[in-house]
Design a protein around this motif. Structure first.
Motif, PDB file in Angstrom:
ATOM      1  N   GLU A 104       0.796  -1.214   0.000  1.00  0.00           N
ATOM      2  CA  GLU A 104       0.000   0.000   0.000  1.00  0.00           C
ATOM      3  C   GLU A 104       0.830   1.265   0.000  1.00  0.00           C
ATOM      4  O   GLU A 104       0.292   2.352  -0.134  1.00  0.00           O
ATOM      5  CB  GLU A 104      -0.926  -0.008   1.238  1.00  0.00           C
ATOM      6  N   VAL A 258     -13.342  -1.342  -6.576  1.00  0.00           N
ATOM      7  CA  VAL A 258     -13.702  -1.684  -5.204  1.00  0.00           C
ATOM      8  C   VAL A 258     -13.760  -0.387  -4.408  1.00  0.00           C
ATOM      9  O   VAL A 258     -12.809   0.398  -4.415  1.00  0.00           O
ATOM     10  CB  VAL A 258     -12.679  -2.651  -4.573  1.00  0.00           C
ATOM     11  N   SER A 260     -14.257   1.353  -0.692  1.00  0.00           N
ATOM     12  CA  SER A 260     -14.246   1.151   0.755  1.00  0.00           C
ATOM     13  C   SER A 260     -14.828   2.396   1.422  1.00  0.00           C
ATOM     14  O   SER A 260     -14.360   3.515   1.176  1.00  0.00           O
ATOM     15  CB  SER A 260     -12.815   0.921   1.257  1.00  0.00           C
ATOM     16  N   SER A 262     -15.880   4.344   5.007  1.00  0.00           N
ATOM     17  CA  SER A 262     -15.619   4.386   6.441  1.00  0.00           C
ATOM     18  C   SER A 262     -15.900   5.791   6.940  1.00  0.00           C
ATOM     19  O   SER A 262     -16.183   6.710   6.163  1.00  0.00           O
ATOM     20  CB  SER A 262     -14.166   3.996   6.754  1.00  0.00           C
ATOM     21  N   THR A 266     -13.994   7.899   1.777  1.00  0.00           N
ATOM     22  CA  THR A 266     -14.222   6.884   0.752  1.00  0.00           C
ATOM     23  C   THR A 266     -12.938   6.640  -0.006  1.00  0.00           C
ATOM     24  O   THR A 266     -12.253   7.574  -0.417  1.00  0.00           O
ATOM     25  CB  THR A 266     -15.316   7.329  -0.219  1.00  0.00           C
ATOM     26  N   GLU A 267     -12.603   5.362  -0.170  1.00  0.00           N
ATOM     27  CA  GLU A 267     -11.415   4.986  -0.942  1.00  0.00           C
ATOM     28  C   GLU A 267     -11.845   4.110  -2.100  1.00  0.00           C
ATOM     29  O   GLU A 267     -12.613   3.150  -1.922  1.00  0.00           O
ATOM     30  CB  GLU A 267     -10.425   4.230  -0.058  1.00  0.00           C
ATOM     31  N   ARG A 269     -10.425   1.844  -5.396  1.00  0.00           N
ATOM     32  CA  ARG A 269      -9.252   1.241  -6.014  1.00  0.00           C
ATOM     33  C   ARG A 269      -9.683   0.253  -7.079  1.00  0.00           C
ATOM     34  O   ARG A 269     -10.798  -0.260  -7.074  1.00  0.00           O
ATOM     35  CB  ARG A 269      -8.390   0.523  -4.971  1.00  0.00           C
TER      36      ARG A 269
END
Length: 273
Positions: A104, A258, A260, A262, A266-267, A269
């Protein structure tokens, strides 16, 4: 001493140092100088100009180029080492750690780095290179006047030998005026960086679902009408100038997004294969 080292290491190191130091650091910024320098180093890595065989500029060279203290430059290198982005080799210098071991901590702004981060072997096949005039959406995305000369670069990008992306990139000719097919065996971002000093800082992408036409399907080795992602990507340098506008076509069964979610944000990838 400085000139002798440059002659030994070759012109590539000169270009990399010149790219990093193309503009001064900002003494008035709230961001510490060592972090500003770190960002420059990461942007150079993202351009593809550095790999595990090309040493980073030395601490002394960076001190001289920016007028920084040795402690400031050392703090920058310490962060890069601690984060797993670079590795020191005694007697040889500091090198980018291979992408496959950095997880990462990588900065995959170009295709090759993205593939290596995913554990895939990147390859590229040039389909076409020509000069043309920018018009319509291309001129708007690049922020140039209609009629501005740009390079149109068509490539098929592969991971482990599998076609994953049909890429059409548009780059102002002034950034790399003498571009040739032979040049494109290396990273396009690296060529732009070495030719103009433009370091990639960020990219904006928009996505839409499409069905492949006959030409696209043939290039990617899939059936006509297959589902795909169409990505409009604009890449910007450290000054905020757009230096590349691309159209990327990716088969739907070979890549997916994808997201993610939280409380921290927002992420998004891309996952290949």
């Amino acid at each position: 001493m400085y000139r002798t080292y440059i002659q030994i290491m070759g012109e590539e190191l000169v270009d990399n140092l010149a790219a990093i130091a193309s503009s001064p650091l900002d003494d008035s910024s709230q961001l510490p100088l060592y972090q500003q320098l770190k960002q420059r180093m990461l942007q150079l890595m993202a351009s593809g100009s550095l790999d595990e065989t090309t040493p980073l500029p030395t601490e002394m060279q960076l001190c001289q180029a920016f007028g920084l203290s040795r402690a400031t430059v050392r703090r920058c290198f310490k962060d890069l080492v601690d984060e797993g982005r670079v590795v020191r080799r005694r007697g040889h210098g500091t090198f980018v750690r291979p992408e496959t071991t950095r997880g990462e901590s990588s900065v995959p702004l170009n295709f090759s780095s993205e593939m290596e981060s995913a554990g895939l072997l990147p390859a590229s096949r040039l389909l076409g290179l020509r000069r043309r005039e920018a018009s319509g959406g291309i001129s708007r995305r690049l922020g140039v006047a209609e009629g501005t000369p740009v390079w149109e670069i068509r490539r098929l990008r592969l991971g482990n030998g599998l076609p994953l992306q049909l890429a059409i990139a548009y780059v102002p000719c002034e950034l790399c005026p003498n571009l040739s097919e032979e040049d494109l065996s290396t990273s396009l971002y690296a060529l732009i960086s070495q030719g103009s000093g433009a370091l990639p800082a960020r990219a904006e992408e928009s996505y839409e679902a499409v069905c492949l036409d006959a030409r696209e399907a043939k290039a990617l080795g899939v059936r006509v009408g297959s589902a795909a992602l169409r990505v409009l990507r604009t890449s910007f340098d450290t000054t905020g100038r757009a230096f590349e506008a691309s159209v990327l076509i990716e088969p739907g069964d070979r890549s997916r997004l994808v997201v993610s979610l939280s409380t921290e944000g927002t992420e998004l990838r891309r996952v290949w294969g």
